[in-house]
Scaffold this motif. Structure first.
Motif, PDB file in Angstrom:
ATOM      1  N   PRO A 132      69.740 -14.241  -4.336  1.00 31.03           N
ATOM      2  CA  PRO A 132      69.232 -14.478  -5.686  1.00 31.03           C
ATOM      3  C   PRO A 132      69.656 -15.840  -6.240  1.00 31.03           C
ATOM      4  CG  PRO A 132      71.113 -12.989  -5.749  1.00 31.03           C
ATOM      5  CD  PRO A 132      70.795 -13.205  -4.302  1.00 31.03           C
ATOM      6  N   THR A 133      68.692 -16.651  -6.600  1.00 36.92           N
ATOM      7  CA  THR A 133      68.971 -17.903  -7.283  1.00 36.92           C
ATOM      8  C   THR A 133      68.722 -17.694  -8.776  1.00 36.92           C
ATOM      9  OG1 THR A 133      66.700 -18.710  -7.101  1.00 36.92           O
ATOM     10  CG2 THR A 133      68.217 -19.206  -5.265  1.00 36.92           C
ATOM     11  N   PRO A 134      69.393 -18.457  -9.634  1.00 37.20           N
ATOM     12  CA  PRO A 134      69.186 -18.275 -11.072  1.00 37.20           C
ATOM     13  C   PRO A 134      67.725 -18.366 -11.496  1.00 37.20           C
ATOM     14  CG  PRO A 134      71.130 -19.616 -10.698  1.00 37.20           C
ATOM     15  CD  PRO A 134      70.493 -19.411  -9.353  1.00 37.20           C
ATOM     16  N   LYS A 135      66.977 -19.352 -10.968  1.00 39.28           N
ATOM     17  CA  LYS A 135      65.577 -19.502 -11.364  1.00 39.28           C
ATOM     18  C   LYS A 135      64.722 -18.334 -10.890  1.00 39.28           C
ATOM     19  CE  LYS A 135      65.301 -24.510 -11.917  1.00 39.28           C
ATOM     20  NZ  LYS A 135      64.626 -25.757 -11.500  1.00 39.28           N
ATOM     21  N   CYS A 136      65.071 -17.797  -9.713  1.00 42.08           N
ATOM     22  CA  CYS A 136      64.335 -16.630  -9.210  1.00 42.08           C
ATOM     23  C   CYS A 136      64.583 -15.423 -10.100  1.00 42.08           C
ATOM     24  CB  CYS A 136      64.748 -16.352  -7.772  1.00 42.08           C
ATOM     25  SG  CYS A 136      63.986 -14.867  -7.066  1.00 42.08           S
ATOM     26  N   VAL A 137      65.848 -15.188 -10.452  1.00 47.75           N
ATOM     27  CA  VAL A 137      66.199 -14.052 -11.314  1.00 47.75           C
ATOM     28  C   VAL A 137      65.596 -14.224 -12.701  1.00 47.75           C
ATOM     29  CG1 VAL A 137      68.116 -12.785 -12.379  1.00 47.75           C
ATOM     30  CG2 VAL A 137      68.318 -13.614 -10.022  1.00 47.75           C
ATOM     31  N   ALA A 138      65.530 -15.468 -13.174  1.00 47.43           N
ATOM     32  CA  ALA A 138      64.994 -15.740 -14.509  1.00 47.43           C
ATOM     33  C   ALA A 138      63.559 -15.251 -14.668  1.00 47.43           C
ATOM     34  CB  ALA A 138      65.067 -17.236 -14.808  1.00 47.43           C
ATOM     35  N   GLU A 139      62.819 -15.207 -13.568  1.00 50.26           N
ATOM     36  CA  GLU A 139      61.428 -14.766 -13.626  1.00 50.26           C
ATOM     37  C   GLU A 139      61.307 -13.313 -14.090  1.00 50.26           C
ATOM     38  OE1 GLU A 139      59.629 -15.399  -9.861  1.00 50.26           O
ATOM     39  OE2 GLU A 139      60.012 -17.566  -9.821  1.00 50.26           O
ATOM     40  N   TYR A 140      62.376 -12.552 -13.923  1.00 48.76           N
ATOM     41  CA  TYR A 140      62.336 -11.130 -14.263  1.00 48.76           C
ATOM     42  C   TYR A 140      62.970 -10.828 -15.622  1.00 48.76           C
ATOM     43  CZ  TYR A 140      61.386 -10.803  -9.263  1.00 48.76           C
ATOM     44  OH  TYR A 140      60.854 -10.958  -8.014  1.00 48.76           O
ATOM     45  N   LEU A 141      63.406 -11.873 -16.343  1.00 48.43           N
ATOM     46  CA  LEU A 141      64.180 -11.667 -17.564  1.00 48.43           C
ATOM     47  C   LEU A 141      63.530 -12.294 -18.786  1.00 48.43           C
ATOM     48  CD1 LEU A 141      67.754 -12.497 -16.187  1.00 48.43           C
ATOM     49  CD2 LEU A 141      66.776 -10.228 -16.550  1.00 48.43           C
ATOM     50  N   THR A 142      63.854 -11.726 -19.941  1.00 51.12           N
ATOM     51  CA  THR A 142      63.574 -12.348 -21.222  1.00 51.12           C
ATOM     52  C   THR A 142      64.889 -12.464 -21.980  1.00 51.12           C
ATOM     53  OG1 THR A 142      63.134 -10.200 -22.283  1.00 51.12           O
ATOM     54  CG2 THR A 142      61.247 -11.381 -21.372  1.00 51.12           C
ATOM     55  N   LEU A 143      64.980 -13.441 -22.858  1.00 50.41           N
ATOM     56  CA  LEU A 143      66.203 -13.604 -23.649  1.00 50.41           C
ATOM     57  C   LEU A 143      66.240 -12.564 -24.767  1.00 50.41           C
ATOM     58  CD1 LEU A 143      66.483 -17.483 -24.016  1.00 50.41           C
ATOM     59  CD2 LEU A 143      67.709 -15.993 -22.425  1.00 50.41           C
TER      60      LEU A 143
END
Length: 225
Positions: free
Chosen positions: A211-222
């Motif tokens: 898992p890279t931060p940018k990859c994980v970010a795709e699944y998240l909202t702030l």
């Protein structure tokens, strides 16, 4: 407006660092500056620069601000054991007020989003008299809960959220992290958690080998503060 969030987990290895780095990347993609701090970390390795923790290094790398390691992780413990035991074995005494002070130092850097990552779960001792949960209480920081999706997670998630609310803090969301490749009845567990936890689900992170931060970010909202 500058915001601070404290990230805790249902247990050790729930995926706090993976999600924390993902939230930092999500904030950067949304045009925000970021900083992070893991005030105390166990399981550090000796390097030429001193003790280093992989989770803290990941947070340091995921920030937009250039922070020295000692500010990201001011208290580094070598043994991979509970922090209060590591402190006892090295004859060190650290209070929640001291850790909160380290966090304030990072918060003063002025990032749009400052993320503070806890250690283990919510009720982790710092000493026989203090819990780690006193740190976000001193900071009055809103909390994001990372739920490690495995058998038993419903009980752990509900009890952790109850403890956060009992401590007078505001939970602003939770993240489902598939820390294990397979979980029986995953969707059924998700439906139950969404019905029981009275805060928004900020995302479902699948099991990722690297898992890279940018990859994980795709699944998240702030979170909405």
């Amino acid at each position: 407006m500058r915001r601070t969030v404290f990230v805790t987990g249902t247990d050790t290895d729930a995926g706090k660092t993976v999600v924390s780095c993902g939230l930092l990347a999500r904030a950067q993609l949304d045009g925000l500056t970021t900083a992070a701090v893991k005030p105390i970390a166990s399981g550090c390795e000796q390097t030429e620069e001193g003790l280093r923790n992989n989770d803290a290094l990941a947070l340091q790398s995921a920030c937009t601000m250039d922070l020295p390691y000692e500010q990201v992780n001011p208290i580094a413990l070598e043994p991979a054991i509970a922090p209060h035991i590591g402190l006892q074995e090295t004859n060190r005494k650290i209070t929640a007020d001291q850790l909160a002070g380290y966090c304030r130092g990072v918060m003063m850097r002025g990032a749009d989003l400052t993320l503070i990552e806890g250690a283990g779960g919510w009720r982790v001792p710092l000493s026989p008299r203090e819990m780690y949960s006193s740190v976000p209480k001193l900071l009055n920081a809103p909390v994001v809960l990372v739920v490690g999706m495995r058998l038993g997670c419903i009980n752990h998630a509900v009890m952790t959220l109850e403890a956060i609310i009992k401590d007078g803090l505001k939970p602003v969301g939770w993240v489902a992290n598939r820390a294990e490749p397979e979980m029986s009845r995953f969707q059924e567990n998700m439906t139950t958690l969404k019905g029981l936890l009275p805060v928004p689900c900020l995302g479902e992170v699948p099991h990722l080998e690297n898992p890279t931060p940018k990859c994980v970010a795709e699944y998240l909202t702030l979170p909405q503060f």
